[in-house]
Design an enzyme around this catalytic site. Structure first.
Site, PDB file in Angstrom:
ATOM      1  CG  ASP A  80      -2.149  -0.899   1.014  1.00 49.92           C
ATOM      2  OD1 ASP A  80      -2.424  -1.270  -0.150  1.00 49.92           O
ATOM      3  OD2 ASP A  80      -2.786  -1.246   2.009  1.00 49.92           O
ATOM      4  NE  ARG A 127       0.018   2.496  13.295  1.00 52.87           N
ATOM      5  CZ  ARG A 127       0.776   1.674  12.599  1.00 52.87           C
ATOM      6  NH1 ARG A 127       2.086   1.870  12.543  1.00 52.87           N
ATOM      7  NH2 ARG A 127       0.254   0.656  11.954  1.00 52.87           N
ATOM      8  CG  ASP A 164      -3.088   1.636  13.095  1.00 55.27           C
ATOM      9  OD1 ASP A 164      -2.961   1.822  14.323  1.00 55.27           O
ATOM     10  OD2 ASP A 164      -2.833   0.558  12.534  1.00 55.27           O
ATOM     11  CB  SER A 185      -3.096  -7.427   7.607  1.00 52.26           C
ATOM     12  OG  SER A 185      -2.754  -6.202   8.203  1.00 52.26           O
TER      13      SER A 185
HETATM   14  N1  ARG Z   1      -6.074  -3.786  16.453  1.00 52.44           N
HETATM   15  C1  ARG Z   1      -4.805  -3.299  16.855  1.00 52.44           C
HETATM   16  C2  ARG Z   1      -4.885  -1.829  17.129  1.00 52.44           C
HETATM   17  O1  ARG Z   1      -5.812  -1.190  16.734  1.00 52.44           O
HETATM   18  C3  ARG Z   1      -3.724  -3.637  15.837  1.00 52.44           C
HETATM   19  C4  ARG Z   1      -3.725  -2.800  14.618  1.00 52.44           C
HETATM   20  C5  ARG Z   1      -2.685  -3.237  13.645  1.00 52.44           C
HETATM   21  N2  ARG Z   1      -2.532  -2.271  12.603  1.00 52.44           N
HETATM   22  C6  ARG Z   1      -2.243  -2.560  11.359  1.00 52.44           C
HETATM   23  N3  ARG Z   1      -2.178  -1.578  10.524  1.00 52.44           N
HETATM   24  N4  ARG Z   1      -2.060  -3.787  10.942  1.00 52.44           N
HETATM   25  O2  ARG Z   1      -4.009  -1.287  17.758  1.00 52.44           O
END
Ligand code: ARG
Length: 406
Positions: free
Chosen positions: A14, A94, A123, A174
Site C-alpha cells: 500500500d 503511532r 490507526d 496483515s
Molecule cells: N487492532 C490493533 C490496534 O488497533 C492492531 C492494529 C494493527 N494495525 C495494522 N495496521 N495492521 O491497535
C-alpha cells in the site's frame, strides 16, 4: 517546484503504491520516512525500494530507544492493557511515528503528510489526531482511504507501474510489529470461531511444543521500569528483545481478542506479545508488594482510562500528560525483583522481593513470631459490622433477597 508530502513508509504494497499515487494524483514530491520501532525488517532494502518506486528522498529513523523509554515503559508503569487483553503495541507506536512525520515535514517544509491506513481502522485516527495535535495546520492525505482500490486492484496498479509486489502479499495475514508486540489480522482469522493456525505466529512457539522444563527469569524494577534480567543490567531495547525471545520460546504471550475498535467495528485480533505479557504481570506483582490497597485500587481505574486513551489516539493530549504525571508519581517505591516462571505458554509469578515491600511477615505469619494483635479484632469487627447489624435488625430478611421476610 512541486509541493512536498512526507509519507510514513513501511515498504509494503500500500505505501509503495502510495508513493506513485501521490505523485500522479496530487503532483507531490514524496519524501518517505520509515520508522524503526523494532519490527524485523530490512531497512536499507526498504529505503532503496522507496527511491526506486519514485520517492525524492527516503529517510529511515531508528526510534527504538525513544519508543521504549517514552511510550512503552510509561504504558507499562500504568499497567495499560486495552479491554484487559491487548498491551497496545501498535497504538503506542503511532503517536511517535506521527511526531517524526511532523518533524520531517517541518524540516523539509512540506505542506502535507501521508499515511497508508485504510478508513476502517484505529490507526488512521491515531495518526491524524496526533498530527493535528502537534501541527494543527498540516494537511493529511490518506491514499489507501481515498483511492478506493481493492487489494487485487492495488496489486494490479503496482504491477502496471513496475512497483515490486512483496512476497508477503502472498501471506493471508496483515501484520504489524514492534518491540512491544505483533498483531495479526485477516484471512481465516476473520472467523472468530476458527482457531488461529500455527502459521499466524512468528514470535512464539506453540505451547504444546515448548520445552517441558520450566525456565525462570528474574526481572529487576527501578521505580516501575525494568532495568535488569537475571541480575544483568540492560537498556530497554535489549531487555525487550531478550525477553521476547526467551518467553516466546516457551509459547508465552499469545492473545486472541475480539476487540472494539474506535470506529465501531468489532474485530478479531491475534497478538503475540511475549515480553509485554511477562513484564506487565511482573510489574503488577511488584506493585502488589509496594503499593497500599487504596493506591492499587485507584491506579487500576487510571489504568483502564489510560489504556482507552492510548487506544483511541489521544496520546498527545493534556489529559495524557496529567495521567502520566500521576502514574510516574505512583512508581516511587515500585522497586525490587520479580521472579517469573515460563512454562508451556504460561507465565507465572514465582516470587517477589523489594526493599520497600509493605508485606510484613510478622503480621502475616501463622507461625511463631506473630505480631498481629488478635485481641484487637473483636473491636474492629464490632465497628465494621455496625451498619450491617443495624440494618439487619430494622429490615430483617433483606440480606437474603427477602425470601425469609414476612
Ligand atoms: N487492532 C490493533 C490496534 O488497533 C492492531 C492494529 C494493527 N494495525 C495494522 N495496521 N495492521 O491497535
Amino acid at each position: 517546484m512541486a509541493d512536498k508530502v512526507v509519507l510514513a513508509y513501511s515498504g509494503g504494497l500500500d505505501t509503495s503504491a502510495a508513493i506513485r499515487w501521490l505523485k500522479e494524483r496530487y503532483g507531490f514530491d514524496v519524501i518517505t520516512v520509515t520508522v524503526d520501532v523494532g519490527g524485523v525488517r530490512d531497512l536499507p532494502a526498504i529505503r532503496d525500494k522507496a527511491l526506486k518506486v519514485g520517492a525524492t528522498k527516503a529517510l529511515v529513523k531508528d526510534a527504538r530507544k525513544e519508543f521504549v523509554e517514552h511510550f512503552v515503559f510509561p504504558a507499562l508503569q500504568a499497567d495499560a492493557i486495552y479491554e484487559g487483553q491487548y498491551p497496545l503495541a501498535t497504538a503506542l507506536a503511532r503517536p511517535l511515528m506521527a511526531r517524526l512525520l511532523v518533524e520531517v515535514a517541518q524540516e523539509e517544509e512540506a505542506s502535507a503528510v501521508a499515511h497508508g491506513c485504510t478508513g476502517k481502522g484505529n490507526d488512521q485516527v491515531r495518526f491524524e489526531v496526533s498530527i493535528h495535535s502537534l501541527a494543527p495546520d498540516l494537511k493529511v492525505v490518506a491514499p489507501a482511504r481515498e483511492w478506493g482500490m481493492t487489494r487485487e486492484q492495488t496489486i494490479g496498479y503496482a504491477q502496471r507501474h513496475g512497483i515490486p509486489v512483496p512476497v508477503t502479499v502472498a501471506s493471508p495475514y496483515s501484520v504489524d510489529e514492534n518491540l512491544w508486540g505483533r498483531s495479526i489480522e485477516c484471512g481465516v482469522l476473520e472467523d472468530p470461531w476458527a482457531e488461529p493456525p500455527e502459521d499466524a505466529f512468528a514470535w512464539t512457539k506453540s505451547p504444546s511444543e515448548a520445552p517441558d522444563k520450566p525456565e525462570y527469569v528474574e526481572i529487576d524494577f527501578d521505580r516501575g521500569i525494568p532495568v535488569a534480567l537475571d541480575g544483568r543490567e540492560m537498556d530497554g531495547v535489549s531487555l525487550l528483545q531478550r525477553l521476547n525471545e526467551m518467553a516466546g520460546g516457551h509459547g508465552v504471550g499469545r492473545i486472541d481478542h475480539v476487540e472494539n475498535r474506535l470506529v465501531g467495528i468489532k474485530s478479531r485480533e491475534i497478538y503475540e506479545a511475549p515480553a509485554a505479557t511477562v513484564l506487565l504481570r511482573a510489574h503488577q506483582a511488584m506493585e502488589a508488594m509496594t503499593l497500599s490497597r487504596d493506591q492499587l485500587r485507584f491506579k487500576q481505574k487510571v489504568a483502564m482510562e489510560y489504556a482507552d486513551l492510548i487506544y483511541n489516539g489521544l496520546w498527545f493530549t493534556p489529559l495524557r500528560r496529567d495521567m502520566a504525571a500521576y502514574v510516574q508519581s505512583s512508581q516511587r517505591f515500585v522497586t525490587g525483583t520479580v521472579r517469573v516462571k515460563l512454562l508451556k505458554g504460561n507465565c507465572v509469578v514465582a516470587g517477589r522481593k523489594s526493599p520497600f515491600s509493605l508485606y510484613s511477615h510478622g503480621l502475616a505469619t501463622y507461625a511463631q513470631g506473630d505480631q498481629f494483635d488478635q485481641s484487637a479484632s473483636p473491636g474492629f469487627i464490632h465497628i465494621w459490622g455496625l451498619p450491617v447489624r443495624t440494618q439487619a435488625q430494622i429490615q430483617p430478611g433483606e440480606a437474603e433477597g427477602g425470601s425469609k421476610s414476612k
